[in-house]
Design an enzyme around this catalytic site. Sequence first.
Site, PDB file in Angstrom:
ATOM      1  N   VAL A 168       0.889  13.406 -19.657  1.00 44.86           N
ATOM      2  CA  VAL A 168       1.510  12.085 -19.739  1.00 44.86           C
ATOM      3  C   VAL A 168       0.607  11.096 -20.466  1.00 44.86           C
ATOM      4  CG1 VAL A 168       2.358  10.129 -18.376  1.00 44.86           C
ATOM      5  CG2 VAL A 168       2.916  12.475 -17.690  1.00 44.86           C
ATOM      6  N   GLU A 169      -0.698  11.203 -20.245  1.00 45.90           N
ATOM      7  CA  GLU A 169      -1.631  10.279 -20.876  1.00 45.90           C
ATOM      8  C   GLU A 169      -1.653  10.424 -22.395  1.00 45.90           C
ATOM      9  OE1 GLU A 169      -3.590   7.856 -19.947  1.00 45.90           O
ATOM     10  OE2 GLU A 169      -3.418   7.939 -17.766  1.00 45.90           O
ATOM     11  N   SER A 170      -1.701  11.662 -22.870  1.00 42.79           N
ATOM     12  CA  SER A 170      -1.951  11.840 -24.309  1.00 42.79           C
ATOM     13  C   SER A 170      -1.340  13.085 -24.918  1.00 42.79           C
ATOM     14  CB  SER A 170      -3.469  11.925 -24.539  1.00 42.79           C
ATOM     15  OG  SER A 170      -3.964  13.143 -23.989  1.00 42.79           O
ATOM     16  N   TYR A 271       4.541   4.629 -14.889  1.00 50.11           N
ATOM     17  CA  TYR A 271       3.610   5.724 -15.146  1.00 50.11           C
ATOM     18  C   TYR A 271       3.658   6.793 -14.061  1.00 50.11           C
ATOM     19  CZ  TYR A 271      -1.009   7.993 -15.493  1.00 50.11           C
ATOM     20  OH  TYR A 271      -2.038   8.907 -15.559  1.00 50.11           O
TER      21      TYR A 271
END
Length: 318
Positions: A168-170, A271
């Site tokens: 999810v972050e990158s 998020y």
Amino acid sequence: MRMLNAIIWLAFVATVNAGGIEPGWEGLRADMERRVALEAEAAVRTVEAEEHYRQGVILLQQSHRSEALDQFRRAESTVLDAGEDSYMAGSLRSYLHELRARIAGLTAPADLPGPDNDRARSAESLVDAATLEWITAAVKRPIPEEAAMRGIFRSERVPEELIYVGLVESGYRHDAVSSAGAVGPWQFIDETGRRYGLAREKDQDDRRNLLKSTRAAARYLRDLYDLLGDWTLALAGYNAGEYRVLRAMQRADAKDFWSVRSLLPRETAEYVPRVLAAISIARRTDSLHAVRRLSEAPRRVGDPPHEATEYKIRIRGE
């Protein structure tokens, strides 16, 4: 000791103000004065918080649990009311970590609620269609160094499923850079990266190293769990920072993400469901990356991992 340090700093500043240091040191003097103010405030707030803690312990020993918990909340509020800048810059942060660990040791329940899959699945409905489509496709793709990352998470006593935070972050991209200056697969800002051992030199940035940054991310998540007491809150802390989550927990008098979600920044409110959605989709995906039987994360701070049982994100307060 904190008060002694503050006195030493005050003496140094007094010397500066008396002309004991050359005028070219004005910047240093201003920094010293700021540090003195922070440590002086920390000393006062620590003494006040410790008194609330002491009263709470006495009440708990007298079986007045409700009143004891109120004193413990007041102790935490005394620290958090200093504001985020004072909390992060001075000694209050390390003190609150220690304080919450002591309180948890006195008040932790015998067990936390059992595994839950419904909440993770329902989180998918909170993710916009385009993002959910991307997550679904991304989960099916090979994960770089998956076995190594899972091993790192296991060794740090973190649920293996949380490797999807990196997705999810990158998308696990080493060249990812956010508008806030977060870098690498796990999107560390410089300060947090250094705190967890990620070096940043002229020709090297460990935040871009997949396995080094995975180790740092696992340790950061574990520290957040130890502080906040819940893995979904740890996810929120990873995104928003621990202070904002602690403040939201204080205001809502709650210990689960869903009760504080409306008090968190919108980015964080979106998020956490994205990470939970990735986990839920992975659980259903019949592929190399389908979630397998995992060693369960500790149910309480300090508990040893359980053996051969399927781990699912726990939601407190249900």
